[in-house]
Design an enzyme around this catalytic site. Structure first.
Site, PDB file in Angstrom:
ATOM      1  N   GLY A   1      51.231  29.671  28.414  1.00 41.52           N
ATOM      2  CA  GLY A   1      52.364  28.550  28.951  1.00 41.52           C
ATOM      3  C   GLY A   1      53.224  29.307  29.901  1.00 41.52           C
TER       4      GLY A   1
ATOM      5  CG  HIS B   1      41.355  29.327  40.995  1.00 42.23           C
ATOM      6  ND1 HIS B   1      40.677  29.175  39.743  1.00 42.23           N
ATOM      7  CD2 HIS B   1      40.691  30.096  41.695  1.00 42.23           C
ATOM      8  CE1 HIS B   1      39.630  30.032  39.710  1.00 42.23           C
ATOM      9  NE2 HIS B   1      39.750  30.477  40.935  1.00 42.23           N
TER      10      HIS B   1
END
Length: 208
Positions: A12, A110
């Site tokens: 996270g 990404h």
């Protein structure tokens, strides 16, 4: 106020960058309504709890089949009343029914400069291994809208990161996160939250 649903799978760190950016004003006009993880043991869930953000674990293993999981995930997103779904290190393949329901309202980060080192075989450290194996001198990160393909949606923001000759996949991964991912993901959310991004002709246009 833009309502966010953040999907996570692991530590996270990108979620934390969003939480911190809302707190310090780099992201304006947005709030996280829910954090959803497909991994019950994801540290991202603890990050959400510390920030007093509603969080839940939805694991495919708890459902009879993938379709049932997809239905539950879609319903959880609808229940959160999210305006934008943020994939922040989420390793779940988003099914077409969710992509369609949230058309141009799902973004992903990404860890490369798309269209390089992206697609179904490039995720996690595999991206950085590919970069080092090819010997490119510059990599980076990309925030893009999610469509029916893998890493093929309209590109919102990109940021380049220099590749060092002594890099390992892990050292490069960390630098891409620090120098690019944690910078452009909050920036993209802020732009969307303030109505500065629109999609036309398959491209994301940013109001200057």
């Amino acid at each position: 106020m833009l309502k966010l649903a953040v999907l996570v799978s692991g530590g996270g760190t990108n979620l934390q960058s969003i939480i911190d950016s809302i707190a310090d004003g780099r992201i304006t006009n947005a709030e996280i309504k829910v954090v959803i993880s497909n991994n019950k043991n994801a540290y991202a869930l603890e990050r959400a709890a510390k920030a007093e953000i509603p969080a839940k674990a939805l694991s495919p293993k708890d459902f009879t089949d993938r379709e049932a999981f997809n239905d539950a995930l879609l319903q959880a997103l609808i229940d959160s009343e999210a305006d934008l779904v943020v994939l922040a290190g989420c390793l779940v393949v988003i099914p077409p029914k969710i992509v369609e329901h949230f058309k141009n309202r799902i973004i992903n980060i990404h860890p490369s400069l798309i269209p390089s080192f992206c697609g179904k075989d490039y995720y996690g450290l595999k991206v950085h291994e590919g970069v080092l194996n090819r010997g490119v001198k510059v990599t980076g990160a990309t925030v893009h809208f999610v469509d029916d393909g893998t890493d093929t949606g309209p590109i919102i923001l990109q940021k380049a990161v220099e590749v060092h000759q002594d890099d390992t996949p892990k050292s490069l991964q960390l630098r891409v996160m620090e120098e690019a991912e944690w910078v452009i993901m909050p920036r993209a959310i802020d732009l969307i939250a303030n109505g500065k991004v629109k999609v036309e002709g398959g491209k994301a246009l940013i109001e200057q």
